[in-house]
Design an enzyme around this catalytic site. Sequence first.
Site, PDB file in Angstrom:
ATOM      1  CG  ASP A 129      39.374  41.324  35.169  1.00 58.24           C
ATOM      2  OD1 ASP A 129      40.293  42.058  34.775  1.00 58.24           O
ATOM      3  OD2 ASP A 129      39.258  40.126  34.844  1.00 58.24           O
ATOM      4  CE1 TYR A 144      42.818  37.125  41.327  1.00 55.31           C
ATOM      5  CE2 TYR A 144      44.608  35.531  41.191  1.00 55.31           C
ATOM      6  CZ  TYR A 144      44.118  36.808  40.990  1.00 55.31           C
ATOM      7  OH  TYR A 144      44.925  37.757  40.444  1.00 55.31           O
ATOM      8  NE  ARG A 169      39.270  37.654  32.262  1.00 57.72           N
ATOM      9  CZ  ARG A 169      39.547  38.568  31.331  1.00 57.72           C
ATOM     10  NH1 ARG A 169      38.712  38.782  30.336  1.00 57.72           N
ATOM     11  NH2 ARG A 169      40.673  39.259  31.382  1.00 57.72           N
TER      12      ARG A 169
END
Length: 301
Positions: free
Chosen positions: A40, A68, A184
């Site tokens: 992103d 991540y 997210r």
Amino acid sequence: MAAPGILLVDKPQGITSHDVVARARRALGTRKIGHAGTVDPMATGLLVLGVEGATRLLTFVVGLDKTYEATIRLGVSTDTDDADGQIVGTVDASSLESSRIAEAIAPLTGRISQVPSTYSAIKVDGRRAYDLARAGEDVQLKAREVTVSRFAVLAERRASTVSATEGVVDVDVVVDCSSGTYIRSLARDLGAALGVGGHLTALRRTRIGPFDVATAVAVDAIADAPLLAPAEAAAAVLGRFDVTAEEARDLRHGKRLTGAASRLPASPTAAVDPAGGLVGIVERRGADVKSAMNMPEEAAR
């Protein structure tokens, strides 16, 4: 023509993965560059690029597990589930205890069913979900099975937001997950489970399979960056199968290697010739070994 290979880039915040590809094309003087999964614009971190003939290897990179590092803000919800969206709710989260956060994370670990963010790149009837959402259309995405093998808290910070009574908790986490997992969505679901809402404020991809961001180059250094040779990159992902010059020739001509399956460490795997060139990707067929994807000889090294 640019040399074939795999290029690891550390994408900065504020540009798209396609922007990085465009810069790489200019820096290396070729149009034949692709990537193995976007990051992103808000996020930073590892982007795996394939150059020239090595773009064919990207199909084996896309589905690899990833790592991540992220920051989740508890107490504030946004319409995009990240910091780029509009705030749609705030709840005082200052009383949240670390033990409650850990308890809420536990069900989000392992094999889970996850609904992707409405503002994701998933296609619905041929259109991206984020385009539909931005156009004001009602977007209903189906849950998908993903695996979160690690969801660990690294640190917590507490701060004030709009008023002194509305507190937020910023939680730094590290996540190991299967391809297709939305961090997210983890932030959103963690906030929902705690009853305070949550969204992602920072995201950095640090690993894709065997490739680590520590060995990646900055965007401005792409022109002088060393590429991973196709054989080295393919062997790192799939394992290595050394073949003789004669066997390499047979594989390139579409012939099977009779009775060679017992030598194969995995299926599929990378077949490498005596000169260190990537012959292609091979697989077991009974007791034999057969080529599943040949590399052009000019792209093998």
